[in-house]
Motif scaffolding. Structure first.
Motif, PDB file in Angstrom:
ATOM      1  N   PRO A  18     115.839  18.768  79.678  1.00  0.00           N
ATOM      2  CA  PRO A  18     116.672  19.601  78.735  1.00  0.00           C
ATOM      3  C   PRO A  18     117.106  20.844  79.411  1.00  0.00           C
ATOM      4  CG  PRO A  18     114.488  19.203  77.798  1.00  0.00           C
ATOM      5  CD  PRO A  18     114.344  18.778  79.260  1.00  0.00           C
ATOM      6  N   ASP A  19     118.589  21.140  79.317  1.00  0.00           N
ATOM      7  CA  ASP A  19     119.280  22.217  79.710  1.00  0.00           C
ATOM      8  C   ASP A  19     119.930  23.018  78.555  1.00  0.00           C
ATOM      9  OD1 ASP A  19     121.360  20.478  78.914  1.00  0.00           O
ATOM     10  OD2 ASP A  19     122.284  20.507  81.037  1.00  0.00           O
TER      11      ASP A  19
ATOM     12  N   GLY B 145     115.193  10.033  72.996  1.00  0.00           N
ATOM     13  CA  GLY B 145     113.701  10.503  72.495  1.00  0.00           C
ATOM     14  C   GLY B 145     112.860   9.344  72.206  1.00  0.00           C
ATOM     15  N   VAL B 146     111.531   9.456  72.673  1.00  0.00           N
ATOM     16  CA  VAL B 146     110.543   8.583  72.391  1.00  0.00           C
ATOM     17  C   VAL B 146     109.541   9.316  71.530  1.00  0.00           C
ATOM     18  CG1 VAL B 146     108.761   6.687  73.145  1.00  0.00           C
ATOM     19  CG2 VAL B 146     110.995   7.076  74.376  1.00  0.00           C
ATOM     20  N   VAL B 147     109.125   8.524  70.229  1.00  0.00           N
ATOM     21  CA  VAL B 147     108.361   9.026  69.360  1.00  0.00           C
ATOM     22  C   VAL B 147     106.882   8.889  69.905  1.00  0.00           C
ATOM     23  CG1 VAL B 147     107.151   9.010  67.076  1.00  0.00           C
ATOM     24  CG2 VAL B 147     109.798   8.947  67.341  1.00  0.00           C
ATOM     25  N   VAL B 148     105.942  10.062  70.319  1.00  0.00           N
ATOM     26  CA  VAL B 148     104.554   9.585  70.799  1.00  0.00           C
ATOM     27  C   VAL B 148     103.759  10.193  69.611  1.00  0.00           C
ATOM     28  CG1 VAL B 148     103.187  10.775  72.483  1.00  0.00           C
ATOM     29  CG2 VAL B 148     105.403  10.463  73.395  1.00  0.00           C
ATOM     30  N   ILE B 149     104.014  10.921  68.831  1.00  0.00           N
ATOM     31  CA  ILE B 149     103.448  11.355  67.663  1.00  0.00           C
ATOM     32  C   ILE B 149     104.096  11.109  66.510  1.00  0.00           C
ATOM     33  CG2 ILE B 149     102.101  13.165  66.434  1.00  0.00           C
ATOM     34  CD1 ILE B 149     100.778  12.640  68.992  1.00  0.00           C
ATOM     35  N   GLY B 150     103.793  10.079  65.796  1.00  0.00           N
ATOM     36  CA  GLY B 150     104.732   9.478  64.629  1.00  0.00           C
ATOM     37  C   GLY B 150     103.851   8.912  63.475  1.00  0.00           C
ATOM     38  N   GLU B 151     104.383   8.029  62.847  1.00  0.00           N
ATOM     39  CA  GLU B 151     103.985   7.368  61.471  1.00  0.00           C
ATOM     40  C   GLU B 151     102.987   6.279  61.672  1.00  0.00           C
ATOM     41  OE1 GLU B 151     104.648   8.857  58.204  1.00  0.00           O
ATOM     42  OE2 GLU B 151     105.495  10.206  59.514  1.00  0.00           O
TER      43      GLU B 151
ATOM     44  N   PRO C 205     118.792  14.553  77.320  1.00  0.00           N
ATOM     45  CA  PRO C 205     117.591  14.561  78.142  1.00  0.00           C
ATOM     46  C   PRO C 205     116.775  13.540  77.594  1.00  0.00           C
ATOM     47  CG  PRO C 205     117.676  16.403  76.446  1.00  0.00           C
ATOM     48  CD  PRO C 205     119.038  16.001  76.443  1.00  0.00           C
ATOM     49  N   GLN C 206     115.873  13.123  78.364  1.00  0.00           N
ATOM     50  CA  GLN C 206     114.704  12.160  78.222  1.00  0.00           C
ATOM     51  C   GLN C 206     113.675  12.884  77.497  1.00  0.00           C
ATOM     52  OE1 GLN C 206     114.614   9.970  81.814  1.00  0.00           O
ATOM     53  NE2 GLN C 206     116.395   8.641  81.316  1.00  0.00           N
ATOM     54  N   VAL C 207     113.099  12.806  76.505  1.00  0.00           N
ATOM     55  CA  VAL C 207     112.115  13.572  75.703  1.00  0.00           C
ATOM     56  C   VAL C 207     110.840  12.892  75.091  1.00  0.00           C
ATOM     57  CG1 VAL C 207     113.612  15.735  75.836  1.00  0.00           C
ATOM     58  CG2 VAL C 207     113.619  13.989  73.932  1.00  0.00           C
ATOM     59  N   ASP C 208     109.967  13.409  75.061  1.00  0.00           N
ATOM     60  CA  ASP C 208     108.888  12.889  74.090  1.00  0.00           C
ATOM     61  C   ASP C 208     109.146  13.685  72.776  1.00  0.00           C
ATOM     62  OD1 ASP C 208     107.479  11.329  75.785  1.00  0.00           O
ATOM     63  OD2 ASP C 208     105.951  12.884  76.513  1.00  0.00           O
ATOM     64  N   VAL C 209     108.875  13.022  71.766  1.00  0.00           N
ATOM     65  CA  VAL C 209     108.940  13.507  70.338  1.00  0.00           C
ATOM     66  C   VAL C 209     107.769  13.328  69.587  1.00  0.00           C
ATOM     67  CG1 VAL C 209     110.541  13.408  68.189  1.00  0.00           C
ATOM     68  CG2 VAL C 209     111.377  12.970  70.339  1.00  0.00           C
ATOM     69  N   ALA C 210     107.617  14.393  68.981  1.00  0.00           N
ATOM     70  CA  ALA C 210     106.400  14.524  67.815  1.00  0.00           C
ATOM     71  C   ALA C 210     106.896  14.838  66.689  1.00  0.00           C
ATOM     72  CB  ALA C 210     105.096  15.598  68.208  1.00  0.00           C
TER      73      ALA C 210
ATOM     74  N   ALA D  90     108.521  18.493  67.176  1.00  0.00           N
ATOM     75  CA  ALA D  90     108.363  19.243  68.450  1.00  0.00           C
ATOM     76  C   ALA D  90     108.890  18.095  69.573  1.00  0.00           C
ATOM     77  CB  ALA D  90     106.968  19.257  68.680  1.00  0.00           C
ATOM     78  N   VAL D  91     109.707  18.565  70.473  1.00  0.00           N
ATOM     79  CA  VAL D  91     110.142  17.981  71.595  1.00  0.00           C
ATOM     80  C   VAL D  91     109.741  18.417  73.110  1.00  0.00           C
ATOM     81  CG1 VAL D  91     112.575  17.229  72.509  1.00  0.00           C
ATOM     82  CG2 VAL D  91     112.142  16.962  70.186  1.00  0.00           C
ATOM     83  N   ALA D  92     109.354  17.499  73.809  1.00  0.00           N
ATOM     84  CA  ALA D  92     109.033  17.876  75.200  1.00  0.00           C
ATOM     85  C   ALA D  92     109.459  17.004  76.337  1.00  0.00           C
ATOM     86  CB  ALA D  92     107.736  18.189  75.427  1.00  0.00           C
ATOM     87  N   GLU D  93     109.634  17.475  77.682  1.00  0.00           N
ATOM     88  CA  GLU D  93     110.133  16.707  78.461  1.00  0.00           C
ATOM     89  C   GLU D  93     109.280  15.474  78.385  1.00  0.00           C
ATOM     90  OE1 GLU D  93     109.752  18.930  82.175  1.00  0.00           O
ATOM     91  OE2 GLU D  93     109.536  20.381  80.728  1.00  0.00           O
ATOM     92  N   ARG D  94     109.997  14.105  78.957  1.00  0.00           N
ATOM     93  CA  ARG D  94     109.322  12.875  78.912  1.00  0.00           C
ATOM     94  C   ARG D  94     108.011  12.795  79.761  1.00  0.00           C
ATOM     95  NH1 ARG D  94     111.813   7.876  78.413  1.00  0.00           N
ATOM     96  NH2 ARG D  94     113.058   9.126  76.995  1.00  0.00           N
ATOM     97  N   GLY D  95     107.163  12.195  79.050  1.00  0.00           N
ATOM     98  CA  GLY D  95     105.963  11.862  79.727  1.00  0.00           C
ATOM     99  C   GLY D  95     104.809  13.103  79.680  1.00  0.00           C
TER     100      GLY D  95
END
Length: 328
Positions: A6-7, A56-62, A83-88, A110-115
């Motif tokens: 993310p920039d 984004g890829v949902v890591v914490i979801g439903e 950007p490629q990110v993890d998403v909760a 919440a969003v953070a860097e992938r992985g």
């Protein structure tokens, strides 16, 4: 292909996502139907989430796709090209609170860097303690509640009787609540929704000093992301509900004795969080309705800059309905 970091401040885009979820849930406040409130929040969040410029890829979801085909774990979200990110996500943290018209329900993402986000696997619950930056080095989840509240009081330069601890009102917490009160702390019991109080523990103006006890593991990850952004922190330990869950976690390689820190739960250095109030609580004001409009109260956080933005927005519902095609 290299991961794109993310920039820019995605939190500002994410505010629109949590506002939409909160406004979806808002019409169900006090109506006694938590499932309808949750569905409305999910629908609102999904509609805006795919406009955010990210991969984004949902890591914490439903849940898994075949169980809950809406913002499920592993789902790809976002408009792409970013950007490629993890998403909760928790479109409505406090479904029952909303249904009953009680405090502290929020929509949060919440969003953070992938992985970089911790995947809890079969661990539904974790023991946790969340505090602000001024007491982060004082707490120890392996210490007793008495030791912890005394340590926090010393770190803050206050009396133990001034320390306010938020605990979920559950039978499993009877001993914890009793010891905290015996130690002199003021215990505030909440029915559900421990993400907002965890964030509130890091905000001096809220009057909350600690979140303590066993709560949801996904909520622990979201709380860690937010606390990383505001300068507080969390410690946690996975808390299996029964022998089968314990066995599944051990077989999956989880160390149940390990103390999980904020960095263990969210390892990324560039974390974005947005939360919007649904019902008024210690952290945020709830949805307020006016003629042809709604007023939302949100908080937008970015860890890299440490910026905390409080955003009050007035929405003209007829205009929103016209260009989104959604009812508000």
């Amino acid at each position: 292909m290299a991961t794109r970091r993310p920039d820019r401040n995605l939190a500002l885009e994410l505010v629109r996502v949590t506002e939409a979820a909160a406004m979806g849930a808002g019409r169900w406040i006090g109506r006694g139907d938590k499932n309808a409130a949750d569905q409305a929040a999910v629908d609102g969040m999904r509609a805006m989430l795919d406009t955010v410029t990210m991969e984004g890829v949902v890591v914490i979801g439903e849940g898994e796709k075949d169980e809950a085909p809406m913002l499920f774990n592993g789902e790809e979200v976002g408009a792409g090209g970013g950007p490629q990110v993890d998403v909760a996500v928790d479109p409505l943290e406090g479904t029952r609170l909303t249904a009953l018209g009680q405090p502290n329900a929020i929509a949060v993402i919440a969003v953070a860097e992938r992985g970089t986000m911790f995947f809890p696997g079969a661990a539904v619950y974790m023991e946790k303690i969340a505090v602000g930056a001024d007491a982060l080095d004082a707490v120890d989840i392996d210490a007793t509640p008495t030791q912890n509240v005394n340590a926090v009081a010393r770190a803050k330069g206050r009396r133990v009787t001034d320390i306010r601890v938020v605990v979920l009102e559950r039978e499993r917490h009877e001993q914890l609540i009793g010891e905290l009160r015996q130690a002199g702390a003021r215990v505030s019991l909440i029915r559900d929704g421990d993400v907002a109080p965890a964030i509130a523990a890091a905000r001096p103006e809220t009057g909350v000093d600690l979140l303590y006890g066993v709560g949801g593991t996904p909520e622990g990850v979201i709380s860690a992301a937010a606390l990383k952004a505001v300068g507080g922190g969390i410690q946690g330990k996975l808390w299996p509900r029964d022998d089968d869950e314990r066995r599944a976690l051990v077989e999956a390689g989880y160390d149940l004795d390990r103390v999980l820190t904020t960095d263990d739960l969210v390892a990324g250095d560039d974390v974005f969080v947005s939360a919007t109030g649904v019902t008024t609580g210690a952290l945020l004001r709830g949805i307020r309705y006016v003629r042809d409009g709604a007023i939302t109260d949100s908080i937008a956080l970015r860890s890299r800059s440490g910026t905390v933005r409080r955003i009050e927005a007035r929405h003209q519902l007829s205009k929103l309905a016209h260009f989104t095609g959604r009812e508000y």
